[in-house]
Design an enzyme around this catalytic site. Sequence first.
Site, mmCIF file in Angstrom:
data_model
loop_
_atom_site.group_PDB
_atom_site.id
_atom_site.type_symbol
_atom_site.label_atom_id
_atom_site.label_comp_id
_atom_site.label_asym_id
_atom_site.label_seq_id
_atom_site.Cartn_x
_atom_site.Cartn_y
_atom_site.Cartn_z
ATOM 1 N N LYS A 13 3.107 7.131 -3.372
ATOM 2 C CA LYS A 13 1.854 7.485 -2.702
ATOM 3 C C LYS A 13 2.086 8.462 -1.549
ATOM 4 C CE LYS A 13 0.811 3.308 -1.312
ATOM 5 N NZ LYS A 13 1.920 2.461 -1.730
ATOM 6 N N ARG A 88 -4.786 -2.314 2.937
ATOM 7 C CA ARG A 88 -3.862 -3.136 2.168
ATOM 8 C C ARG A 88 -4.380 -4.561 2.014
ATOM 9 N NH1 ARG A 88 1.117 0.051 3.432
ATOM 10 N NH2 ARG A 88 2.886 -0.791 2.288
ATOM 11 N N ARG A 127 16.071 4.378 -2.485
ATOM 12 C CA ARG A 127 15.509 5.339 -1.521
ATOM 13 C C ARG A 127 16.390 5.414 -0.272
ATOM 14 N NH1 ARG A 127 9.262 4.894 -0.161
ATOM 15 N NH2 ARG A 127 9.802 3.020 1.000
ATOM 16 N N ARG A 171 7.876 -7.614 -0.195
ATOM 17 C CA ARG A 171 6.821 -6.595 -0.216
ATOM 18 C C ARG A 171 6.024 -6.650 -1.521
ATOM 19 N NH1 ARG A 171 9.978 -1.230 1.065
ATOM 20 N NH2 ARG A 171 7.977 -0.195 1.301
HETATM 21 P P1 AMP Z 1 4.782 1.722 3.887
HETATM 22 O O1 AMP Z 1 5.592 2.837 4.441
HETATM 23 O O2 AMP Z 1 3.353 2.116 3.604
HETATM 24 O O3 AMP Z 1 5.429 1.047 2.708
HETATM 25 O O4 AMP Z 1 4.667 0.622 5.054
HETATM 26 C C1 AMP Z 1 5.828 -0.001 5.602
HETATM 27 C C2 AMP Z 1 5.458 -1.301 6.265
HETATM 28 O O5 AMP Z 1 4.519 -1.080 7.307
HETATM 29 C C3 AMP Z 1 4.779 -2.329 5.351
HETATM 30 O O6 AMP Z 1 5.710 -3.068 4.588
HETATM 31 C C4 AMP Z 1 4.064 -3.198 6.385
HETATM 32 O O7 AMP Z 1 4.958 -4.058 7.075
HETATM 33 C C5 AMP Z 1 3.587 -2.150 7.383
HETATM 34 N N1 AMP Z 1 2.257 -1.623 6.994
HETATM 35 C C6 AMP Z 1 1.958 -0.357 6.579
HETATM 36 N N2 AMP Z 1 0.654 -0.234 6.314
HETATM 37 C C7 AMP Z 1 0.099 -1.446 6.557
HETATM 38 C C8 AMP Z 1 -1.215 -1.963 6.436
HETATM 39 N N3 AMP Z 1 -2.232 -1.209 6.015
HETATM 40 N N4 AMP Z 1 -1.415 -3.276 6.776
HETATM 41 C C9 AMP Z 1 -0.413 -4.043 7.215
HETATM 42 N N5 AMP Z 1 0.853 -3.626 7.318
HETATM 43 C C10 AMP Z 1 1.121 -2.327 6.992
#
Ligand code: AMP
Length: 218
Positions: A13, A88, A127, A171
Amino acid sequence: MRVVFLGAPGVGKGTQADRIAGQFQVAKISTGDLLREAVRNQTSLGLEAKTYMDQGRLVPDDVVIGLVREKLAQPSCAKGLVLDGFPRTVPQAEELGKALAANGMALDRVVNFQVSREDVVRRLSGRRSCPKCQATFHIDFAKPKVEGVCDRCGERLVQRNDDRREAIETRLKVYDEQTAPLVRYYEERLLLSPVDASGSVDDVFQQLLQVLAAYRPK
Ligand code: AMP
């Protein structure tokens, strides 16, 4: 154009959000990036978020909703936006709807990135990220020119804490329990478009252009 990119972690994404934001000159809001920035800057929000993030758990709704509200109010978002990794949870989706409506806006589309679970695990566990400029690479699919070194800025690449095995499992579980219900949520609102995200970056990008061409406001 206002779109949400929905999908499990590791479906690509973020990469596509960068490209779409560049192509259409709209803002990209990635809550993951905003939270990592807060962690790097050691703000009180960042310190609170870090524990959740390292374990692969979601940061509390009120924290991320606050971050997104702040961003949405900025002039850079007036022309359009791509939301990557937000919402999310269903409460986040509801708050997003309210925040957009308060500014006279609405979502044009929610793209659901679909990739097999096996591929997601392979993508996440391989990654590698640059702690300085945030570029990402993959040990098999997007190797840097020099192993372990960022092509863009020369910094040593690292594996994010949440790209380690145990955190990946959490996750994905969190995704199934808290984020997957959004597929139904947006389907019911007739906003959802699926995209097969198992192909190359270019292939997925072409599919996105087609979806967005059909739903972009004229
Ligand atoms: P990402 O880079 O989008 O995979 O986000 C990394 C981490 O940030 C996630 O595993 C969550 O711990 C936190 N995070 C990112 N976006 C959200 C969200 N919309 N709601 C809650 N936690 C988030």
